[in-house]
Design a protein around this motif. Structure first.
Motif, PDB file in Angstrom:
ATOM      1  N   THR A   1      -5.237 -15.889   3.456  1.00  8.78           N
ATOM      2  CA  THR A   1      -5.909 -15.147   4.606  1.00  8.78           C
ATOM      3  C   THR A   1      -6.605 -14.014   3.902  1.00  8.78           C
ATOM      4  O   THR A   1      -6.326 -13.757   2.602  1.00  8.78           O
ATOM      5  CB  THR A   1      -5.029 -14.644   5.458  1.00  8.78           C
ATOM      6  OG1 THR A   1      -3.908 -14.014   5.126  1.00  8.78           O
ATOM      7  CG2 THR A   1      -4.447 -15.944   5.964  1.00  8.78           C
ATOM      8  N   ALA A   2      -6.943 -13.096   4.500  1.00  5.28           N
ATOM      9  CA  ALA A   2      -7.574 -11.686   4.157  1.00  5.28           C
ATOM     10  C   ALA A   2      -6.757 -10.789   3.399  1.00  5.28           C
ATOM     11  O   ALA A   2      -6.914 -10.199   2.363  1.00  5.28           O
ATOM     12  CB  ALA A   2      -8.344 -10.993   5.021  1.00  5.28           C
ATOM     13  N   VAL A   3      -5.179 -11.093   3.794  1.00  6.62           N
ATOM     14  CA  VAL A   3      -4.135 -10.087   3.057  1.00  6.62           C
ATOM     15  C   VAL A   3      -3.565 -10.828   1.987  1.00  6.62           C
ATOM     16  O   VAL A   3      -2.865 -10.065   1.346  1.00  6.62           O
ATOM     17  CB  VAL A   3      -2.929  -9.819   4.092  1.00  6.62           C
ATOM     18  CG1 VAL A   3      -3.526  -8.896   5.412  1.00  6.62           C
ATOM     19  CG2 VAL A   3      -2.736 -11.125   4.921  1.00  6.62           C
ATOM     20  N   ALA A   4      -4.033 -11.997   1.650  1.00  6.39           N
ATOM     21  CA  ALA A   4      -3.693 -12.594   0.257  1.00  6.39           C
ATOM     22  C   ALA A   4      -2.088 -12.388  -0.022  1.00  6.39           C
ATOM     23  O   ALA A   4      -1.503 -12.783   0.980  1.00  6.39           O
ATOM     24  CB  ALA A   4      -4.617 -11.984  -0.851  1.00  6.39           C
ATOM     25  N   ASP A   5      -1.941 -11.830  -1.286  1.00  7.04           N
ATOM     26  CA  ASP A   5      -0.590 -11.790  -1.761  1.00  7.04           C
ATOM     27  C   ASP A   5       0.326 -11.037  -0.726  1.00  7.04           C
ATOM     28  O   ASP A   5       1.571 -11.376  -0.884  1.00  7.04           O
ATOM     29  CB  ASP A   5      -0.588 -11.209  -3.193  1.00  7.04           C
ATOM     30  CG  ASP A   5      -0.953 -12.142  -4.086  1.00  7.04           C
ATOM     31  OD1 ASP A   5      -1.160 -13.286  -3.990  1.00  7.04           O
ATOM     32  OD2 ASP A   5      -1.556 -11.613  -5.133  1.00  7.04           O
ATOM     33  N   LEU A   6      -0.133 -10.111   0.041  1.00  7.23           N
ATOM     34  CA  LEU A   6       0.648  -9.257   0.929  1.00  7.23           C
ATOM     35  C   LEU A   6       0.841  -9.821   2.456  1.00  7.23           C
ATOM     36  O   LEU A   6       1.778  -9.500   3.053  1.00  7.23           O
ATOM     37  CB  LEU A   6      -0.084  -7.968   1.161  1.00  7.23           C
ATOM     38  CG  LEU A   6      -0.395  -6.989  -0.077  1.00  7.23           C
ATOM     39  CD1 LEU A   6      -1.064  -5.823   0.416  1.00  7.23           C
ATOM     40  CD2 LEU A   6       1.053  -6.703  -0.639  1.00  7.23           C
ATOM     41  N   GLY A   7       0.442 -11.334   2.463  1.00  8.87           N
ATOM     42  CA  GLY A   7       0.434 -11.914   3.621  1.00  8.87           C
ATOM     43  C   GLY A   7       2.106 -12.186   3.827  1.00  8.87           C
ATOM     44  O   GLY A   7       2.364 -11.893   5.071  1.00  8.87           O
TER      45      GLY A   7
ATOM     46  N   GLY B   1      10.262  -1.898   7.881  1.00 10.83           N
ATOM     47  CA  GLY B   1      10.381  -2.164   6.356  1.00 10.83           C
ATOM     48  C   GLY B   1       9.335  -3.144   5.779  1.00 10.83           C
ATOM     49  O   GLY B   1       8.458  -2.745   4.626  1.00 10.83           O
ATOM     50  N   TRP B   2       9.171  -4.238   6.553  1.00 12.14           N
ATOM     51  CA  TRP B   2       8.092  -5.346   6.057  1.00 12.14           C
ATOM     52  C   TRP B   2       6.800  -4.791   5.686  1.00 12.14           C
ATOM     53  O   TRP B   2       6.041  -5.057   4.900  1.00 12.14           O
ATOM     54  CB  TRP B   2       8.283  -6.524   6.513  1.00 12.14           C
ATOM     55  CG  TRP B   2       9.497  -7.204   6.198  1.00 12.14           C
ATOM     56  CD1 TRP B   2      10.553  -7.712   7.127  1.00 12.14           C
ATOM     57  CD2 TRP B   2      10.053  -7.824   4.900  1.00 12.14           C
ATOM     58  NE1 TRP B   2      11.797  -8.306   6.544  1.00 12.14           N
ATOM     59  CE2 TRP B   2      11.418  -8.381   5.130  1.00 12.14           C
ATOM     60  CE3 TRP B   2       9.610  -7.597   3.804  1.00 12.14           C
ATOM     61  CZ2 TRP B   2      12.322  -8.590   4.255  1.00 12.14           C
ATOM     62  CZ3 TRP B   2      10.339  -8.115   2.781  1.00 12.14           C
ATOM     63  CH2 TRP B   2      11.943  -8.711   2.804  1.00 12.14           C
ATOM     64  N   PRO B   3       6.268  -4.301   7.006  1.00  7.89           N
ATOM     65  CA  PRO B   3       4.917  -3.740   6.958  1.00  7.89           C
ATOM     66  C   PRO B   3       4.744  -2.497   5.767  1.00  7.89           C
ATOM     67  O   PRO B   3       3.742  -2.427   5.283  1.00  7.89           O
ATOM     68  CB  PRO B   3       4.695  -3.306   8.303  1.00  7.89           C
ATOM     69  CG  PRO B   3       5.569  -4.092   9.286  1.00  7.89           C
ATOM     70  CD  PRO B   3       6.804  -4.165   8.368  1.00  7.89           C
ATOM     71  N   ALA B   4       5.703  -1.648   5.906  1.00  9.19           N
ATOM     72  CA  ALA B   4       5.658  -0.361   4.833  1.00  9.19           C
ATOM     73  C   ALA B   4       5.537  -1.065   3.319  1.00  9.19           C
ATOM     74  O   ALA B   4       4.768  -0.466   2.717  1.00  9.19           O
ATOM     75  CB  ALA B   4       6.818   0.102   5.084  1.00  9.19           C
ATOM     76  N   LEU B   5       6.333  -2.099   3.081  1.00 10.13           N
ATOM     77  CA  LEU B   5       6.313  -2.557   1.777  1.00 10.13           C
ATOM     78  C   LEU B   5       5.088  -3.409   1.562  1.00 10.13           C
ATOM     79  O   LEU B   5       4.329  -3.272   0.413  1.00 10.13           O
ATOM     80  CB  LEU B   5       7.342  -3.796   1.660  1.00 10.13           C
ATOM     81  CG  LEU B   5       7.328  -4.485   0.256  1.00 10.13           C
ATOM     82  CD1 LEU B   5       7.683  -3.398  -0.764  1.00 10.13           C
ATOM     83  CD2 LEU B   5       8.632  -5.456   0.107  1.00 10.13           C
ATOM     84  N   ALA B   6       4.181  -3.910   2.516  1.00  9.11           N
ATOM     85  CA  ALA B   6       2.849  -4.424   2.481  1.00  9.11           C
ATOM     86  C   ALA B   6       1.809  -3.242   2.237  1.00  9.11           C
ATOM     87  O   ALA B   6       1.224  -3.391   1.422  1.00  9.11           O
ATOM     88  CB  ALA B   6       2.576  -4.912   3.772  1.00  9.11           C
ATOM     89  N   MET B   7       1.936  -2.302   2.882  1.00 13.98           N
ATOM     90  CA  MET B   7       1.071  -1.071   2.923  1.00 13.98           C
ATOM     91  C   MET B   7       1.375  -0.211   1.564  1.00 13.98           C
ATOM     92  O   MET B   7       0.182   0.169   0.967  1.00 13.98           O
ATOM     93  CB  MET B   7       1.197  -0.166   3.993  1.00 13.98           C
ATOM     94  CG  MET B   7       0.667  -0.859   5.374  1.00 13.98           C
ATOM     95  SD  MET B   7       0.572   0.257   6.751  1.00 13.98           S
ATOM     96  CE  MET B   7       2.406   0.408   6.876  1.00 13.98           C
ATOM     97  N   LEU B   8       2.457   0.015   0.994  1.00 19.02           N
ATOM     98  CA  LEU B   8       2.771   0.674  -0.130  1.00 19.02           C
ATOM     99  C   LEU B   8       3.204  -0.126  -1.317  1.00 19.02           C
ATOM    100  O   LEU B   8       3.557   0.562  -2.538  1.00 19.02           O
ATOM    101  CB  LEU B   8       4.109   1.394   0.235  1.00 19.02           C
ATOM    102  CG  LEU B   8       3.996   2.554   1.343  1.00 19.02           C
ATOM    103  CD1 LEU B   8       5.369   3.175   1.698  1.00 19.02           C
ATOM    104  CD2 LEU B   8       2.874   3.451   1.093  1.00 19.02           C
ATOM    105  N   ALA B   9       2.917  -1.184  -1.310  1.00 16.16           N
ATOM    106  CA  ALA B   9       3.054  -2.440  -2.549  1.00 16.16           C
ATOM    107  C   ALA B   9       2.388  -1.933  -3.849  1.00 16.16           C
ATOM    108  O   ALA B   9       2.527  -2.204  -5.003  1.00 16.16           O
ATOM    109  CB  ALA B   9       2.718  -3.888  -2.222  1.00 16.16           C
ATOM    110  N   GLU B  10       1.208  -1.096  -3.647  1.00 18.30           N
ATOM    111  CA  GLU B  10       0.509  -0.725  -4.938  1.00 18.30           C
ATOM    112  C   GLU B  10       1.347   0.326  -5.476  1.00 18.30           C
ATOM    113  O   GLU B  10       0.882   0.516  -6.775  1.00 18.30           O
ATOM    114  CB  GLU B  10      -0.803  -0.266  -4.406  1.00 18.30           C
ATOM    115  CG  GLU B  10      -1.650  -1.355  -3.909  1.00 18.30           C
ATOM    116  CD  GLU B  10      -3.162  -1.110  -3.501  1.00 18.30           C
ATOM    117  OE1 GLU B  10      -3.523   0.281  -3.598  1.00 18.30           O
ATOM    118  OE2 GLU B  10      -3.969  -1.720  -3.160  1.00 18.30           O
TER     119      GLU B  10
END
Length: 410
Positions: free
Chosen positions: A353-359, A281-290
């Motif tokens: 880092t490069a992932v910024a707010d999604l870190g 769920g956490w990576p899914a949220l990072a990838m779909l947060a937009e």
């Protein structure tokens, strides 16, 4: 479930509101007291540290006193510290009141967890814990948004006054619902403090405490930094921040409620099913947060999974610490708050880092992955089958709210 459990949950609601409310008040506090926002943020760290240190300290102080006096004292100190904080213009004094509040909160939760477990049969600890923790989840749904709205209208001091006032009905509930008799432990049945502390040498107990801390670190690591994900990544307005936080809180309430009915009988099922889903769920949220819809749905789902898994692991702490009837609650509280203190610190390191707010979302996924990697080879220990936990001997029989040992069933 006994009525006193719900009365204790009212106090947990007030304290949970205080713990989470600062996120929306820090700029106002910083401006009013003429300090930087970074300095004001130390109020949050001070509270978390006070909770971690205070749980075993306060439980040890209160162990030979009636549950009611300990609980009532903690609630009144918590209320008074918020009143002082609301009235002060001194940042150091406000910081001191946050530490005092944290100590009182930790002491209350440690005693309340032990009391909750003693109010119910030995195989119903999970359900009792879910009722108690519902106070925290309702705080995220209603208390924190209400506090943010009150702070926006009347300033941060009004929120502190409101929390102080909210403690008073909780104190009345404790007076009405918890017996006042002093503890009457017999020598054979009441373990000494040294014996209870010795439980911390148990690998099984330390394992479930570690896992609970890791899962809670993942939960608070992302929860703390959800606001920029909502506004910057998803492109939603600031008014959507409380909506997302409420959805997360609503999910957490569902999670603790469902897990409360399963964590006593089938904790292995909750961990085996919920763990991998939480990890995904956490990576899914990072990838779909937009995608705003995905963000809203996953906020609810992750709240439910986080509290279902975390609540189950904390219930396991109470079972594994059955030989420490007056200190078990403090061990559970310490595990929760180590995670709450460490998680945001780890998450914050990813913001540059490069992932910024999604870190923080990726960091939460990593923390859950570590927990599952530790738990998988030791899953039989983590699951702790009921048939091993249910029998209670006189040496570890839970203490009821009057301080007497509950009858031992053979």
């Amino acid at each position: 479930m006994p009525l006193p459990l719900y009365l204790l949950a009212v106090a947990v609601f007030a304290m949970g509101t205080s713990e989470f409310m600062l996120a929306g008040l820090l700029p106002d506090i910083a401006s009013d007291l003429d300090v930087t926002v970074g300095t004001a943020a130390m109020l949050t760290s001070a509270f978390a540290i006070g909770m971690t240190v205070g749980a075993p300290l306060m439980a040890g102080i209160a162990r030979d006193r009636p549950a009611r006096s300990g609980l009532l004292g903690c609630v009144l100190v918590f209320s008074a510290s918020h009143a002082v904080g609301a009235a002060t213009s001194s940042y150091p004094l406000l910081l001191a009141t946050r530490v005092t509040s944290a100590l009182a909160n930790a002491g209350f939760l440690a005693v309340a967890l032990t009391t909750a477990a003693a109010l119910v049969p030995s195989d119903k600890k999970g359900r009792a814990l879910s009722v108690l923790l519902s106070g925290t989840t309702v705080a995220t749904i209603a208390g924190v948004p209400a506090g943010s709205a009150l702070g926006a209208q009347l300033g941060w001091r009004a929120v502190f006054w409101a929390v102080a006032a909210l403690c008073l009905p909780a104190a009345a509930g404790i007076l009405a619902g918890i017996p006042a008799r002093r503890a009457e432990r017999d020598v054979a049945g009441g373990p000494a403090l040294r014996s209870e502390l010795a439980q911390l040498r148990s690998p099984r107990l330390l394992l479930v405490m570690l896992l609970g801390a890791l899962v809670n670190a993942a939960t608070f690591g992302s929860f703390t930094f959800l606001a920029p994900v909502v506004t910057d990544t998803a492109g939603l307005g600031e008014l959507w921040i409380p909506v997302v936080l409420v959805l997360f809180g609503a999910g957490s309430l569902v999670g603790v409620t469902v897990a409360g009915r399963l964590s006593d009988q089938r904790p292995g099922l909750v961990i085996a099913a919920g763990g991998p889903l939480l990890l995904l769920g956490w990576p899914a949220l990072a990838m779909l947060a937009e995608e705003p819809i995905a963000l809203l749905v996953l906020a609810f789902v992750q709240g439910a999974l986080s509290f279902a898994l975390g609540g189950t692991l904390i219930t396991r702490v109470l079972y594994e610490a059955a030989g420490a009837p007056t200190m078990a609650g403090s061990y559970a509280t310490a595990a929760l708050n180590v995670g709450a203190a460490v998680g945001p610190v780890i998450a914050a390191t990813t913001l540059t880092t490069a992932v910024a707010d999604l870190g923080p979302l990726w960091a939460s996924g990593a923390l859950v992955a570590v927990a599952l990697l530790i738990a998988f080879p030791l899953r039989a220990v983590v699951a702790g089958p009921k048939r091993r936990d249910a029998p209670v001997t006189r040496a570890n029989a839970p203490v009821n709210v009057e301080g007497r040992r509950n009858p031992v069933e053979h």
